[in-house]
Write a protein that holds these residues in place. Structure first.
Motif, PDB file in Angstrom:
ATOM      1  N   VAL A  65      61.184   4.589  59.989  1.00 58.03           N
ATOM      2  CA  VAL A  65      60.798   4.269  61.382  1.00 58.03           C
ATOM      3  C   VAL A  65      60.736   2.754  61.601  1.00 58.03           C
ATOM      4  O   VAL A  65      61.034   2.266  62.681  1.00 58.03           O
ATOM      5  CB  VAL A  65      59.421   4.915  61.698  1.00 58.03           C
ATOM      6  N   LYS A  66      60.320   2.024  60.593  1.00 63.69           N
ATOM      7  CA  LYS A  66      60.060   0.577  60.713  1.00 63.69           C
ATOM      8  C   LYS A  66      59.115   0.263  61.873  1.00 63.69           C
ATOM      9  O   LYS A  66      59.455  -0.486  62.803  1.00 63.69           O
ATOM     10  CB  LYS A  66      61.370  -0.209  60.822  1.00 63.69           C
ATOM     11  N   PRO A  67      57.927   0.851  61.828  1.00 61.94           N
ATOM     12  CA  PRO A  67      56.996   0.662  62.962  1.00 61.94           C
ATOM     13  C   PRO A  67      56.509  -0.778  63.065  1.00 61.94           C
ATOM     14  O   PRO A  67      56.444  -1.490  62.060  1.00 61.94           O
ATOM     15  CB  PRO A  67      55.827   1.595  62.597  1.00 61.94           C
ATOM     16  N   ASP A  68      56.170  -1.173  64.296  1.00 66.45           N
ATOM     17  CA  ASP A  68      55.455  -2.447  64.431  1.00 66.45           C
ATOM     18  C   ASP A  68      53.956  -2.185  64.550  1.00 66.45           C
ATOM     19  O   ASP A  68      53.158  -3.115  64.457  1.00 66.45           O
ATOM     20  CB  ASP A  68      55.990  -3.331  65.570  1.00 66.45           C
ATOM     21  N   LEU A  69      53.596  -0.923  64.715  1.00 69.25           N
ATOM     22  CA  LEU A  69      52.170  -0.578  64.758  1.00 69.25           C
ATOM     23  C   LEU A  69      51.942   0.776  64.094  1.00 69.25           C
ATOM     24  O   LEU A  69      52.676   1.738  64.372  1.00 69.25           O
ATOM     25  CB  LEU A  69      51.688  -0.501  66.212  1.00 69.25           C
ATOM     26  N   ILE A  70      50.940   0.846  63.235  1.00 70.80           N
ATOM     27  CA  ILE A  70      50.494   2.136  62.689  1.00 70.80           C
ATOM     28  C   ILE A  70      49.064   2.338  63.156  1.00 70.80           C
ATOM     29  O   ILE A  70      48.218   1.436  63.034  1.00 70.80           O
ATOM     30  CB  ILE A  70      50.564   2.162  61.143  1.00 70.80           C
ATOM     31  N   LEU A  71      48.804   3.500  63.715  1.00 69.50           N
ATOM     32  CA  LEU A  71      47.436   3.874  64.098  1.00 69.50           C
ATOM     33  C   LEU A  71      46.972   4.971  63.155  1.00 69.50           C
ATOM     34  O   LEU A  71      47.658   5.990  63.003  1.00 69.50           O
ATOM     35  CB  LEU A  71      47.412   4.391  65.540  1.00 69.50           C
ATOM     36  N   GLU A  72      45.813   4.753  62.529  1.00 71.31           N
ATOM     37  CA  GLU A  72      45.268   5.752  61.609  1.00 71.31           C
ATOM     38  C   GLU A  72      43.865   6.144  62.039  1.00 71.31           C
ATOM     39  O   GLU A  72      43.037   5.269  62.313  1.00 71.31           O
ATOM     40  CB  GLU A  72      45.118   5.164  60.203  1.00 71.31           C
ATOM     41  N   ILE A 107      45.985  -0.256  62.886  1.00 67.93           N
ATOM     42  CA  ILE A 107      44.655  -0.064  63.475  1.00 67.93           C
ATOM     43  C   ILE A 107      44.035   1.152  62.803  1.00 67.93           C
ATOM     44  O   ILE A 107      44.650   2.219  62.742  1.00 67.93           O
ATOM     45  CB  ILE A 107      44.747   0.205  64.993  1.00 67.93           C
ATOM     46  N   GLY A 108      42.825   1.006  62.285  1.00 62.35           N
ATOM     47  CA  GLY A 108      42.112   2.129  61.680  1.00 62.35           C
ATOM     48  C   GLY A 108      40.860   2.444  62.475  1.00 62.35           C
ATOM     49  O   GLY A 108      40.144   1.528  62.910  1.00 62.35           O
ATOM     50  N   VAL A 109      40.617   3.732  62.668  1.00 61.46           N
ATOM     51  CA  VAL A 109      39.428   4.181  63.401  1.00 61.46           C
ATOM     52  C   VAL A 109      38.617   5.090  62.483  1.00 61.46           C
ATOM     53  O   VAL A 109      39.174   6.015  61.876  1.00 61.46           O
ATOM     54  CB  VAL A 109      39.818   4.991  64.664  1.00 61.46           C
ATOM     55  N   ASP A 110      37.323   4.826  62.383  1.00 65.52           N
ATOM     56  CA  ASP A 110      36.461   5.729  61.612  1.00 65.52           C
ATOM     57  C   ASP A 110      35.069   5.741  62.256  1.00 65.52           C
ATOM     58  O   ASP A 110      34.569   4.699  62.687  1.00 65.52           O
ATOM     59  CB  ASP A 110      36.343   5.300  60.147  1.00 65.52           C
ATOM     60  N   ILE A 111      34.479   6.916  62.276  1.00 63.96           N
ATOM     61  CA  ILE A 111      33.156   7.065  62.891  1.00 63.96           C
ATOM     62  C   ILE A 111      32.083   6.369  62.057  1.00 63.96           C
ATOM     63  O   ILE A 111      31.014   6.017  62.574  1.00 63.96           O
ATOM     64  CB  ILE A 111      32.834   8.572  63.084  1.00 63.96           C
TER      65      ILE A 111
END
Ligand code: SAM
Length: 250
Positions: A65-72, A107-111
């Protein structure tokens, strides 16, 4: 397609269609799960709660994919975040870019970002590629924040690995699948929960019938923009994301 590529593709198809291999693989995952196998691994110094097979597959997806953004969603000890940051840096280097100057980021999201995990990530040499958000991934404020941070990015890859209930994953898909660019992926981890024996889901909110896979099935029934890339199921067999490698096709 080269002979080698065609052979591998045929092998992967045969692996996926062999009726004996998935039951054996599932049995193996149950057996090692009793010893908490998924906690055994690190990526560049941080614990990563994944099978090595899924880590390699993730690398293949990122290279494709060669992403410019990964959201996790779901950071835990930060291993998957470091994995993404390292792969994004390598993509930069392969394209002759300076990883510190390029806009690629994860970008990482965690509660619940525990202080020692946050500190370890703050101290990590690849920290400059990471943005951390603490909050529930389905909280409308967090969703808005993520969308704002995704503005201006063209190739977006999403990885969902937080709360594994059907409701939560369905809400994550509603919130974030639209960010995935065409030909990229939304990888939904722990679809394997649907196949697990009851001893593995005791004291958990999720389990068979209330799993990421059930959310994926509902999502696909009404969303023609995605399909399961089953080549990963055959290629890996040992994977927590069987049926969870979703490719955006339109
Ligand atoms: C399986 S771990 C993530 C593993 C990580 N991706 C890795 O590969 O090392 C799940 C994480 O999801 C987080 N989590 C649970 N509920 C959440 C929610 N509502 N929103 C965001 N994160 C959540 C937990 O705090 C936990 O750190």
């Amino acid at each position: 397609m080269s002979d080698f590529t065609r052979d591998v593709s045929d092998n992967v198809k045969a692996l996926g269609e062999d009726p004996s291999l998935w039951p054996q693989s599932l049995q193996w995952m149950h057996d090692v799960g009793r010893h908490h196998y998924t906690y055994n691994f690190h990526w560049l110094g941080r614990p990563i709660i994944q099978y090595p097979q899924d880590i390699v597959a993730f690398q293949e997806v990122v290279h494709r994919v060669k992403p410019d953004l990964i959201l996790e969603t779901g950071i835990a000890h930060g291993g998957s975040l470091v994995l993404s940051a390292s792969l994004l840096s390598l993509l930069d280097i392969m394209e002759g870019l300076d990883p510190r100057q390029s806009k690629r980021k994860v970008i990482g999201v965690d509660i619940d970002i525990r202080p020692h995990n946050r500190q370890a990530l703050d101290d990590h040499p690849l920290r400059y590629k990471m943005e951390l958000i603490e909050g529930s991934s389905i909280d409308p404020e967090v969703v808005n924040d993520v969308h704002a941070r995704c503005q201006g990015f063209e190739k977006v890859l999403v990885s969902l690995d937080s709360n594994h209930t059907k409701h939560h994953v369905a809400e994550e898909l509603k919130a974030y699948a639209g960010l995935v660019s065409v030909d990229s992926y939304c990888i939904v981890f722990d679809t394997v929960v649907e196949y697990m024996h009851s001893e593995f889901v005791q004291n958990r909110e999720w389990g068979p019938g209330n799993s990421p896979l059930t959310a994926v099935q509902d999502f696909l029934a009404t969303n023609p923009h995605f399909e399961v890339d089953h080549s990963f199921d055959g290629k890996l067999l040992i994977t927590v994301a069987r049926g969870g490698y979703l490719k955006r096709i339109s």
